[in-house]
Design an enzyme around this catalytic site. Sequence first.
Site, short mmCIF file in Angstrom:
data_model
loop_
_atom_site.label_atom_id
_atom_site.label_comp_id
_atom_site.label_asym_id
_atom_site.label_seq_id
_atom_site.Cartn_x
_atom_site.Cartn_y
_atom_site.Cartn_z
N ARG A 25 0.79 -1.23 0.00
CA ARG A 25 0.00 0.00 0.00
C ARG A 25 0.82 1.29 0.00
O ARG A 25 0.26 2.39 -0.06
CB ARG A 25 -0.99 0.03 1.17
CG ARG A 25 -2.16 0.96 0.91
CD ARG A 25 -3.37 0.73 1.76
NE ARG A 25 -3.15 0.78 3.17
CZ ARG A 25 -4.04 1.23 4.06
NH1 ARG A 25 -5.20 1.70 3.62
NH2 ARG A 25 -3.81 1.20 5.34
N ASP A 26 2.15 1.20 0.05
CA ASP A 26 2.95 2.42 -0.04
C ASP A 26 4.27 2.13 -0.77
O ASP A 26 5.35 2.49 -0.29
CB ASP A 26 3.24 2.98 1.35
CG ASP A 26 3.72 4.43 1.31
OD1 ASP A 26 3.47 5.11 0.28
OD2 ASP A 26 4.33 4.88 2.30
N VAL A 27 4.14 1.46 -1.92
CA VAL A 27 5.32 1.16 -2.73
C VAL A 27 5.82 2.47 -3.36
O VAL A 27 5.07 3.16 -4.04
CB VAL A 27 4.98 0.15 -3.85
CG1 VAL A 27 6.19 -0.08 -4.75
CG2 VAL A 27 4.50 -1.17 -3.25
N THR A 65 1.26 7.49 -0.93
CA THR A 65 2.05 8.69 -1.20
C THR A 65 1.64 9.32 -2.52
O THR A 65 1.56 8.64 -3.54
CB THR A 65 3.55 8.35 -1.23
OG1 THR A 65 3.92 7.78 0.03
CG2 THR A 65 4.39 9.59 -1.49
#
Length: 231
Positions: A25-27, A65
């Site tokens: 969920r935040d690659v 992000t």
Amino acid sequence: MGVSAETAGALSYLHSEAAIAIIHRDVKSTNILLDENFTAKVSDFGASRLMPSDKAQLSTLVQGTFGYLDPEYLHSSQLTEKSDVYSFGIVLAELITGKKAISFDKPEKERTLSLVFVSAVKEDRCLEIIDKRILNEGNVEHITEVALLASRCLKVRGEDRPSMKEVALELEGLLRETEQYPWIHQDPGNFEESEYLLRGSHVDYPDTGPISTTGYTMKNQLICFSVEDAR
């Protein structure tokens, strides 16, 4: 190409090989760390979510992000494995262009890498935006294939994107064909636009508490995390 292949393999492991599927969920580039041997390690599982085997998507508050967020997830709040695929597509685009996901110092039409990149590939202009430092007569075809793969990851609809496993297999195949790591055999000084990937001579993982005995450790230490980090 080694960095991208290792990262894709790590994410593929999370999605399809771990006992419980996990969506990172935040690659993003700053969550891909490199050790002194340029081995990629995926870090920061603070936003990750467990994916029950009986579900293909989760309804969640949007988290991630700006610049890497899956537009489908952003508008629907429906999180799927393909959300990580989209974010990884941005990372791939960054690696081969040397550009940042978001550049606020550029004109509005050029600020978002995803739009610039997809447009260039669609108009058969991808070589115009590829970082010239990684191009040579022997790798143009392979770099172009990576660009096409990244553009597939950046499809607006999640169902049109490849799975992370498919991405990993394709990158591994390209890596075997090149028989080298063209992007990391260069002097580290050539990575000015991507130097935020480097974290010195060792990897410092975020302090997310002790690693539990139920965590997973992937081959070559690509990934190390606690299941407790995934919510």
